[in-house]
Design an enzyme around this catalytic site. Sequence first.
Site, PDB file in Angstrom:
ATOM      1  N   GLY A  40       0.795  -1.220   0.000  1.00  0.00           N
ATOM      2  CA  GLY A  40       0.000   0.000   0.000  1.00  0.00           C
ATOM      3  C   GLY A  40       0.824   1.264   0.000  1.00  0.00           C
ATOM      4  N   SER A  68      -7.368  -8.914  -2.181  1.00  0.00           N
ATOM      5  CA  SER A  68      -7.597  -7.928  -1.116  1.00  0.00           C
ATOM      6  C   SER A  68      -6.625  -6.760  -1.183  1.00  0.00           C
ATOM      7  CB  SER A  68      -7.483  -8.603   0.255  1.00  0.00           C
ATOM      8  OG  SER A  68      -6.194  -9.153   0.445  1.00  0.00           O
ATOM      9  N   ASN A  69      -5.531  -6.908  -1.951  1.00  0.00           N
ATOM     10  CA  ASN A  69      -4.571  -5.813  -2.097  1.00  0.00           C
ATOM     11  C   ASN A  69      -5.122  -4.671  -2.947  1.00  0.00           C
ATOM     12  OD1 ASN A  69      -1.861  -8.202  -2.569  1.00  0.00           O
ATOM     13  ND2 ASN A  69      -2.670  -7.379  -0.663  1.00  0.00           N
ATOM     14  N   LEU A  70      -6.037  -4.965  -3.858  1.00  0.00           N
ATOM     15  CA  LEU A  70      -6.457  -3.997  -4.866  1.00  0.00           C
ATOM     16  C   LEU A  70      -7.187  -2.795  -4.270  1.00  0.00           C
ATOM     17  CD1 LEU A  70      -7.632  -6.400  -7.713  1.00  0.00           C
ATOM     18  CD2 LEU A  70      -5.338  -5.525  -7.231  1.00  0.00           C
ATOM     19  N   ARG A  72      -6.105  -0.888  -2.088  1.00  0.00           N
ATOM     20  CA  ARG A  72      -5.177   0.179  -1.711  1.00  0.00           C
ATOM     21  C   ARG A  72      -3.851   0.139  -2.461  1.00  0.00           C
ATOM     22  NH1 ARG A  72      -5.310  -4.044   1.336  1.00  0.00           N
ATOM     23  NH2 ARG A  72      -3.437  -4.983   2.219  1.00  0.00           N
ATOM     24  N   CYS A 175      16.963   4.061  16.780  1.00  0.00           N
ATOM     25  CA  CYS A 175      16.893   5.068  17.841  1.00  0.00           C
ATOM     26  C   CYS A 175      15.437   5.395  18.168  1.00  0.00           C
ATOM     27  CB  CYS A 175      17.603   6.358  17.417  1.00  0.00           C
ATOM     28  SG  CYS A 175      19.385   6.255  17.249  1.00  0.00           S
ATOM     29  N   CYS A 189      -3.216  -5.515   8.757  1.00  0.00           N
ATOM     30  CA  CYS A 189      -4.325  -4.846   8.072  1.00  0.00           C
ATOM     31  C   CYS A 189      -5.536  -5.757   7.994  1.00  0.00           C
ATOM     32  CB  CYS A 189      -3.893  -4.432   6.666  1.00  0.00           C
ATOM     33  SG  CYS A 189      -2.661  -3.120   6.606  1.00  0.00           S
ATOM     34  N   CYS A 250      22.311   3.291  21.219  1.00  0.00           N
ATOM     35  CA  CYS A 250      21.609   2.563  20.157  1.00  0.00           C
ATOM     36  C   CYS A 250      22.476   1.429  19.622  1.00  0.00           C
ATOM     37  CB  CYS A 250      21.231   3.524  19.033  1.00  0.00           C
ATOM     38  SG  CYS A 250      20.480   2.717  17.601  1.00  0.00           S
ATOM     39  N   CYS A 253      23.420   2.491  15.621  1.00  0.00           N
ATOM     40  CA  CYS A 253      24.257   3.596  15.162  1.00  0.00           C
ATOM     41  C   CYS A 253      25.079   4.265  16.249  1.00  0.00           C
ATOM     42  CB  CYS A 253      23.398   4.659  14.477  1.00  0.00           C
ATOM     43  SG  CYS A 253      22.277   5.557  15.598  1.00  0.00           S
TER      44      CYS A 253
END
Length: 258
Positions: A40, A68-70, A72, A175, A189, A250, A253
Amino acid sequence: MSLSPARTERFARHIVLPEIGGAGQAALAQAHVVLAGLGGIGAPVLQYLAGAGVGQFTLLDDGDVEASNLQRQTIYTERDIGHGKAVSARRWVANFDRELQVRIEDARIGSGNARELVGGADLVIDGTDNFATRLAISDACVAVGVPLLSAAVGRFQGQVGAFAGHLPDQPCYRCFVGDAFDAEDCDTCAEDGILGAMVGWTGSFAAMQAVRVLLDGKATFGDPQWGKLHLMDGLKPGMRTLTIGKDAACGGCAGNAR
């Protein structure tokens, strides 16, 4: 790099903008974007960045298109159902603009291959749907020195953040979320629902932020907004922005901290 007359005509509405201009459009034509996740969020990001003339894409997704993807995922049609998203997305780009370069990868992204997949890009845009993948991508971006634009959406909320954890004074995605993990009961979803237009808003805003990152130092629109997390609320509707600080401890990084 100079644009051909045909390309100049195609992107004339960009070039006439003083904040982008010919130099900015030429910079977009030379840019390489890795797009992780072709669902999406990835669909409108790809549409608008291809429309903006970004010259090279690496498209990453190991899933297949489902009916069901169609609702969005706007680059797919009924004929794509059952086919790989990466292959279908490459076909969409080929039909839209044959001058754009596209490489695809349909292997699942993880800590073992993320560095290889994102290395050499000017920007990675993450629209994947779980923390494990997102953290692997973030750590890889820090390791190879590539900026990351992270976008996520759920129900009526979206978020878009820009991270440059490879720079000494900037945070990475880890972070922001900490050492999160992809739990078995992670919300989806399918369980919680998602408004298609909310995904489109988040994805198109991510595409605009991507243009900012790609034009940093090349046009006045360039403003990467590192460490800024934009939160979008489709129910109000409204938007607010948070600043993410660099975590000195972190795991992704901290070695780059001053």
